[in-house]
Design an enzyme around this catalytic site. Structure first.
Site, PDB file in Angstrom:
ATOM      1  N   HIS A 193       6.523  -1.295 -10.878  1.00  0.00           N
ATOM      2  CA  HIS A 193       6.386  -2.047 -12.136  1.00  0.00           C
ATOM      3  C   HIS A 193       6.790  -1.083 -13.253  1.00  0.00           C
ATOM      4  CE1 HIS A 193       3.137  -3.681  -9.545  1.00  0.00           C
ATOM      5  NE2 HIS A 193       3.416  -4.841 -10.101  1.00  0.00           N
TER       6      HIS A 193
ATOM      7  N   ASP B  57       4.137   1.416 -13.912  1.00  0.00           N
ATOM      8  CA  ASP B  57       3.783   2.389 -12.869  1.00  0.00           C
ATOM      9  C   ASP B  57       4.534   3.680 -13.157  1.00  0.00           C
ATOM     10  OD1 ASP B  57       2.496   0.321 -11.519  1.00  0.00           O
ATOM     11  OD2 ASP B  57       4.156  -0.012 -10.123  1.00  0.00           O
TER      12      ASP B  57
ATOM     13  N   MET C 271      13.959  -2.603  -5.538  1.00  0.00           N
ATOM     14  CA  MET C 271      13.319  -3.688  -6.300  1.00  0.00           C
ATOM     15  C   MET C 271      12.554  -3.125  -7.493  1.00  0.00           C
ATOM     16  SD  MET C 271       9.962  -5.012  -6.710  1.00  0.00           S
ATOM     17  CE  MET C 271       8.800  -5.488  -5.439  1.00  0.00           C
TER      18      MET C 271
ATOM     19  N   GLU D 291       7.094 -14.625  -6.838  1.00  0.00           N
ATOM     20  CA  GLU D 291       6.019 -14.349  -5.864  1.00  0.00           C
ATOM     21  C   GLU D 291       4.803 -15.228  -6.139  1.00  0.00           C
ATOM     22  OE1 GLU D 291       4.997 -10.202  -5.575  1.00  0.00           O
ATOM     23  OE2 GLU D 291       3.110 -10.649  -4.573  1.00  0.00           O
TER      24      GLU D 291
ATOM     25  N   LYS E  31       1.019 -16.836  -5.659  1.00  0.00           N
ATOM     26  CA  LYS E  31      -0.327 -16.421  -5.237  1.00  0.00           C
ATOM     27  C   LYS E  31      -1.289 -17.494  -5.721  1.00  0.00           C
ATOM     28  CE  LYS E  31      -3.463 -12.440  -5.387  1.00  0.00           C
ATOM     29  NZ  LYS E  31      -3.758 -11.126  -5.979  1.00  0.00           N
TER      30      LYS E  31
ATOM     31  N   GLU F 186       4.182 -13.337   0.167  1.00  0.00           N
ATOM     32  CA  GLU F 186       3.279 -12.248   0.592  1.00  0.00           C
ATOM     33  C   GLU F 186       2.266 -12.772   1.606  1.00  0.00           C
ATOM     34  OE1 GLU F 186       1.735  -9.386  -2.227  1.00  0.00           O
ATOM     35  OE2 GLU F 186      -0.286  -9.624  -1.388  1.00  0.00           O
TER      36      GLU F 186
ATOM     37  N   HIS G 199      -1.207 -13.652   0.311  1.00  0.00           N
ATOM     38  CA  HIS G 199      -1.300 -14.759  -0.643  1.00  0.00           C
ATOM     39  C   HIS G 199      -1.341 -16.106   0.074  1.00  0.00           C
ATOM     40  CE1 HIS G 199       0.557 -12.036  -3.993  1.00  0.00           C
ATOM     41  NE2 HIS G 199      -0.546 -11.542  -3.465  1.00  0.00           N
TER      42      HIS G 199
ATOM     43  N   ASP H  87       6.647  -9.391   0.885  1.00  0.00           N
ATOM     44  CA  ASP H  87       5.526  -8.460   0.706  1.00  0.00           C
ATOM     45  C   ASP H  87       4.654  -8.512   1.951  1.00  0.00           C
ATOM     46  OD1 ASP H  87       6.463  -7.801  -1.772  1.00  0.00           O
ATOM     47  OD2 ASP H  87       4.670  -8.422  -2.886  1.00  0.00           O
TER      48      ASP H  87
ATOM     49  N   ASP I 254      -8.951 -10.748  -2.425  1.00  0.00           N
ATOM     50  CA  ASP I 254      -7.586 -10.234  -2.233  1.00  0.00           C
ATOM     51  C   ASP I 254      -7.654  -8.818  -1.647  1.00  0.00           C
ATOM     52  OD1 ASP I 254      -4.927  -9.622  -2.523  1.00  0.00           O
ATOM     53  OD2 ASP I 254      -5.002  -9.462  -4.706  1.00  0.00           O
TER      54      ASP I 254
ATOM     55  N   ASP J 220      -5.317  -6.895   0.488  1.00  0.00           N
ATOM     56  CA  ASP J 220      -4.161  -5.975   0.567  1.00  0.00           C
ATOM     57  C   ASP J 220      -4.292  -4.952   1.688  1.00  0.00           C
ATOM     58  OD1 ASP J 220      -2.724  -7.107  -1.508  1.00  0.00           O
ATOM     59  OD2 ASP J 220      -3.558  -5.799  -3.044  1.00  0.00           O
TER      60      ASP J 220
ATOM     61  N   ASP K 129       3.198  -4.264   0.425  1.00  0.00           N
ATOM     62  CA  ASP K 129       2.403  -4.408  -0.796  1.00  0.00           C
ATOM     63  C   ASP K 129       0.941  -4.369  -0.378  1.00  0.00           C
ATOM     64  OD1 ASP K 129       1.462  -4.767  -3.275  1.00  0.00           O
ATOM     65  OD2 ASP K 129       2.090  -6.857  -3.498  1.00  0.00           O
TER      66      ASP K 129
HETATM   67  C1  GCO Z   1      -0.980  -8.799  -6.198  1.00  0.00           C
HETATM   68  C2  GCO Z   1       0.512  -8.914  -6.091  1.00  0.00           C
HETATM   69  C3  GCO Z   1       1.230  -7.764  -6.748  1.00  0.00           C
HETATM   70  C4  GCO Z   1       2.719  -8.005  -6.876  1.00  0.00           C
HETATM   71  C5  GCO Z   1       3.329  -6.915  -7.674  1.00  0.00           C
HETATM   72  C6  GCO Z   1       4.824  -6.947  -7.658  1.00  0.00           C
HETATM   73  O1  GCO Z   1      -1.647  -9.510  -5.467  1.00  0.00           O
HETATM   74  O2  GCO Z   1      -1.472  -8.023  -7.009  1.00  0.00           O
HETATM   75  O3  GCO Z   1       0.843  -9.010  -4.738  1.00  0.00           O
HETATM   76  O4  GCO Z   1       0.980  -6.602  -6.003  1.00  0.00           O
HETATM   77  O5  GCO Z   1       3.338  -8.076  -5.636  1.00  0.00           O
HETATM   78  O6  GCO Z   1       2.883  -7.051  -8.973  1.00  0.00           O
HETATM   79  O7  GCO Z   1       5.275  -7.960  -8.387  1.00  0.00           O
HETATM   80 MN    MN Z   2       2.719  -8.753  -3.814  1.00  0.00          MN
HETATM   81 MN    MN Z   3      -0.931  -9.466  -3.500  1.00  0.00          MN
END
Ligand code: GCO
Ligand code: MN
Ligand code: MN
Length: 386
Positions: A53, A56, A87, A180, A182, A216, A219, A244, A254, A256, A286
């Protein structure tokens, strides 16, 4: 044998291995790593690329001189390691300005600022060679629908993407945009919550060919859906621009998690799908390490994501080569061609012939399928005894 190589196209975000382990209940547990430090770490682990990002890499309040110095240091780390930046994306969720959304904020000042911030971030991504530009609308949603009309939000989101597609063309960046979806987190309800809804929305844009999706695992799982099916629909539509990879228990916050940490069977079907169709894009992780992890364990997390992918890739090859499995599949899909006269493209002749044909419905209804046998073979394959 399961060592990652550039041709596997494994990428991580700066925010993934760089995650400091903050959560809504607890302070950070790991020291922040610098972007060049993360590049070197990823190179050591065997990744192909790194994504980011805007913030970041460059803090939101950096001066132009600071920005240039940070970007130069980052480029040097890329040059030193050979890592690429496939990306880039915009942080449109952390700063308080985005508390009610970015492109869908009720405040036109915020919507305009979000456009400006995204154009600057697109400039930054292009400078570092990114070809995919991701849009994750984490704050594009509501907790109460009392204050915002989803038709307005949809119109603003569409206007923003149309604007940014024109900017992409004007600048000659040649980005492909990957939206993306979610369903929730951090908003109570996020607009365009699933891959299917995103695909429907893309068709309404001015430049639909420029825009695809970035599905993702976590998601779709948060929404209780079959991720591989969603990916297949995106692939079929020619819209799988990015992916992702992570993992997630259904019905939880969430998470991850490390790819394959939770739902091995779903992860297998996903890898098999991507490899069978010849998906050529990044395999982007991700995900982040458990909060209990220290730096060594963060490395184990990142290695594990790639290693599990490669093991599942081998399992998919094994599935495709397994005689017993393939014989069962051949029986399941047996086709003597006798129905070709009725199926496929419509014709008046087919209609006449089909209406005149008599089916033995009772006999057809007696036919079972050996999916129990097949599934057990798959389980045994995954458990390593085949
Ligand atoms: C989340 C998202 C993020 C995006 C990221 C890239 O759940 O926080 O998956 O990680 O993928 O902002 O756009
Ligand atoms: Mn993501
Ligand atoms: Mn995510």
């Amino acid at each position: 044998m399961y060592d990652p190589k550039p041709e596997h196209k494994f990428t991580f975000g700066l925010w993934t291995v760089g995650n400091i382990g903050r959560d809504p209940f607890g302070e950070p547990v790991r020291a922040p790593l610098s972007p060049p430090g993360i590049v070197h770490l990823l190179a050591e682990l065997g990744a192909w690329g790194v994504n980011f990002h805007d913030n970041d890499l460059v803090p939101i309040d950096a001066t132009p001189a600071e920005r240039d110095r940070i970007v130069a240091d980052f480029k040097k780390a890329l040059d030193d390691t050979g890592l690429v930046v496939p990306m880039a994306t915009t942080n449109l969720f952390t700063d308080p300005v985005f508390r009610d959304g970015a492109f869908t904020s009720n405040d036109p000042k915020v919507r305009a600022y979000a456009l400006q911030k995204t154009m600057n971030a697109m400039d930054l991504g292009a400078e570092l060679g990114a070809k995919i530009y991701v849009f994750w609308g984490g704050r594009e949603g509501t907790e109460t629908d009392a204050g915002k009309n989803p038709l307005d939000a949809g119109k603003w989101f569409r206007e923003a993407l149309n604007f940014l597609c024109e900017y992409n063309i004007d600048q000659g960046y040649d980005y492909k945009f990957a939206l993306e979806p979610k369903p929730n987190e951090p908003r109570g309800d996020i607009y365009l919550p699933t891959v299917g809804s995103m695909l429907g929305f893309i068709a309404t844009l001015d430049h639909p060919r420029m825009v695809g999706v970035n599905p993702e695992v976590a998601h779709e799982h948060m929404a209780g859906l079959n991720f591989m099916h969603a990916v297949a629909q995106a692939w079929d539509a020619g819209k799988l621009f990015h992916i992702d990879l992570n993992d997630q228990k259904f019905g939880r916050y969430d998470q991850d998690f490390r790819f394959g940490a939770e739902s091995i069977k779903s992860a297998f079907y996903l890898v098999k799908f991507l490899e069978d169709v010849g998906y050529a894009g990044s395999r982007h992780f991700d995900a982040h390490a458990y909060r209990s992890a220290d730096l060594e364990d963060v490395k184990a997390f990142a290695r594990g994501c790639m290693r599990t992918y490669l093991i599942l890739k081998e399992k998919a090859e094994q599935f495709n080569a397994d005689i017993e499995i393939q014989n069962l599949l051949a029986d399941i899909k047996a086709n003597d061609g006798s129905m070709d006269q009725f199926l496929g493209v419509y014709s008046k002749e087919k209609v006449t012939a089909l209406k005149a044909h008599s089916f033995d419905r009772a006999a057809m209804g007696q036919r079972g399928q050996p999916y129990e046998q097949l599934d057990q073979l798959l389980i045994e394959l995954l458990l390593g005894i085949r």
